[in-house]
Enzyme design. Structure first.
Site, PDB file in Angstrom:
ATOM      1  N   ARG A  77       0.789  -1.253   0.000  1.00 51.93           N
ATOM      2  CA  ARG A  77       0.000   0.000   0.000  1.00 51.93           C
ATOM      3  C   ARG A  77       0.811   1.289   0.000  1.00 51.93           C
ATOM      4  O   ARG A  77       0.289   2.361  -0.294  1.00 51.93           O
ATOM      5  CB  ARG A  77      -0.994   0.026   1.163  1.00 51.93           C
ATOM      6  CG  ARG A  77      -2.061   1.114   0.969  1.00 51.93           C
ATOM      7  CD  ARG A  77      -3.332   0.934   1.729  1.00 51.93           C
ATOM      8  NE  ARG A  77      -3.237   0.712   3.134  1.00 51.93           N
ATOM      9  CZ  ARG A  77      -4.120   1.175   4.026  1.00 51.93           C
ATOM     10  NH1 ARG A  77      -5.126   1.914   3.630  1.00 51.93           N
ATOM     11  NH2 ARG A  77      -4.001   0.888   5.296  1.00 51.93           N
ATOM     12  N   ASP A  78       2.095   1.246   0.312  1.00 50.22           N
ATOM     13  CA  ASP A  78       2.891   2.476   0.307  1.00 50.22           C
ATOM     14  C   ASP A  78       4.254   2.219  -0.340  1.00 50.22           C
ATOM     15  O   ASP A  78       5.289   2.646   0.170  1.00 50.22           O
ATOM     16  CB  ASP A  78       3.062   3.005   1.737  1.00 50.22           C
ATOM     17  CG  ASP A  78       3.483   4.473   1.763  1.00 50.22           C
ATOM     18  OD1 ASP A  78       3.225   5.187   0.764  1.00 50.22           O
ATOM     19  OD2 ASP A  78       4.053   4.909   2.782  1.00 50.22           O
ATOM     20  N   PHE A  79       4.220   1.532  -1.483  1.00 42.91           N
ATOM     21  CA  PHE A  79       5.454   1.215  -2.201  1.00 42.91           C
ATOM     22  C   PHE A  79       5.962   2.471  -2.892  1.00 42.91           C
ATOM     23  O   PHE A  79       5.272   3.060  -3.718  1.00 42.91           O
ATOM     24  CB  PHE A  79       5.191   0.115  -3.241  1.00 42.91           C
ATOM     25  CG  PHE A  79       6.424  -0.375  -3.928  1.00 42.91           C
ATOM     26  CD1 PHE A  79       7.236  -1.327  -3.333  1.00 42.91           C
ATOM     27  CD2 PHE A  79       6.790   0.121  -5.169  1.00 42.91           C
ATOM     28  CE1 PHE A  79       8.389  -1.780  -3.962  1.00 42.91           C
ATOM     29  CE2 PHE A  79       7.942  -0.321  -5.812  1.00 42.91           C
ATOM     30  CZ  PHE A  79       8.743  -1.278  -5.198  1.00 42.91           C
ATOM     31  N   ASN A  83      10.897   3.985   0.578  1.00 41.94           N
ATOM     32  CA  ASN A  83      10.713   2.790   1.403  1.00 41.94           C
ATOM     33  C   ASN A  83      11.531   1.595   0.912  1.00 41.94           C
ATOM     34  O   ASN A  83      11.429   0.503   1.462  1.00 41.94           O
ATOM     35  CB  ASN A  83       9.225   2.396   1.451  1.00 41.94           C
ATOM     36  CG  ASN A  83       8.437   3.293   2.388  1.00 41.94           C
ATOM     37  OD1 ASN A  83       9.007   3.980   3.229  1.00 41.94           O
ATOM     38  ND2 ASN A  83       7.130   3.294   2.250  1.00 41.94           N
TER      39      ASN A  83
END
Length: 257
Positions: A77-79, A83
């Site tokens: 969900r937060d690629f 990160n």
């Protein structure tokens, strides 16, 4: 909870955590080179070679494929570039699972959740409806792959882009070999394999499809990228590259006739 239960060569190891009053701290294994964002976009440094970019793309894809193939699929969900952590050998480790969510099971195609994430990386259907699936991660992966190819941030305010997002600017050119030179990071100075770069561009194009069902799975992405790791960096001067593209287009027209 996720990092405490999952183990994979391309997921960062969680050493432990600390908390004091309202302060929270996660302790990861030390990653020498920091994030992909810092390595790819920092100024006044040598350009990251094409082969290194492809190694990073493959490692990140393997990490996502592992998450999506778990007993209970996990949607990252937060690629995004910040990160993706890198060790001294540019081995990829995905970090920061704060927004990760268990995916749909059985016949369900998606889960519905509150819209969160980072501007520019989130899939359009998720931003519009809150419908989240593994294909949402595939779109985000396509954005990062595009950043690796172009050397530009997802939200680029360059005059040539006229304020448009990187995806909006570059995606129409990804399928056109004659325009490939325009979007590939100019800092590479032509040092990339033409055929390999075209395959990567086409992969990014498919990952960035507006329709989730037409995007590849992350396992498909891994299978496409693995053979491309064997390409050596090849210098092709821009003038020669353009001539090659023109000859290729002539050959296609002759075959068509």
């Amino acid at each position: 909870m996720f990092l405490g239960q999952l183990r994979h060569p391309h997921l960062v190891k969680l050493i432990g955590y600390c908390y004091e009053d309202e302060n929270r701290l996660l302790v990861y294994e030390y990653m020498t080179r920091g994030s992909l964002e810092n390595q790819l976009f920092r100024r006044y440094s040598a350009a990251m070679p094409w082969s290194t970019r492809m190694r990073i793309a493959l490692g990140a894809a393997k990490g996502l494929a592992f998450l999506h193939g778990a007993d209970k699929p996990i949607i990252y969900r937060d690629f995004k570039a910040s990160n993706i952590l890198l060790d001294s050998d540019f081995t990829v480790k995905l970090s920061d699972f704060g927004l990760a969510k268990e995916g749909p099971e059985g016949e369900d195609t998606h889960v519905t959740t509150r819209i969160m994430g980072t501007h520019g990386y989130a899939a359009p259907e998720y931003m519009m409806t809150g419908h989240l699936s593994t294909k949402s991660d595939v779109y985000s992966y396509g954005v990062v792959l595009l950043e690796l190819v172009t050397g530009k941030r997802v939200v680029d305010k360059l005059e040539s882009n006229k304020g448009r997002s990187l995806v909006e600017w570059a995606r129409p050119m990804l399928r056109d070999q004659s325009k490939l030179q325009r979007i590939i990071d100019h800092r590479l100075e032509g040092q990339f394999p033409t055929k390999g770069a075209m395959k990567v561009a086409m992969l990014a194009y498919k990952c960035l499809s507006h329709h989730p069902h037409t995007r590849p799975t992350m396992t498909d992405v891994v299978n496409i990228l693995e053979p491309l790791q064997d390409f050596d960096d090849i210098f092709i001067a821009p003038s020669v590259y353009v001539a090659l593209c023109e000859n290729d287009n002539k050959d296609k027209r002759l075959k068509h006739r």
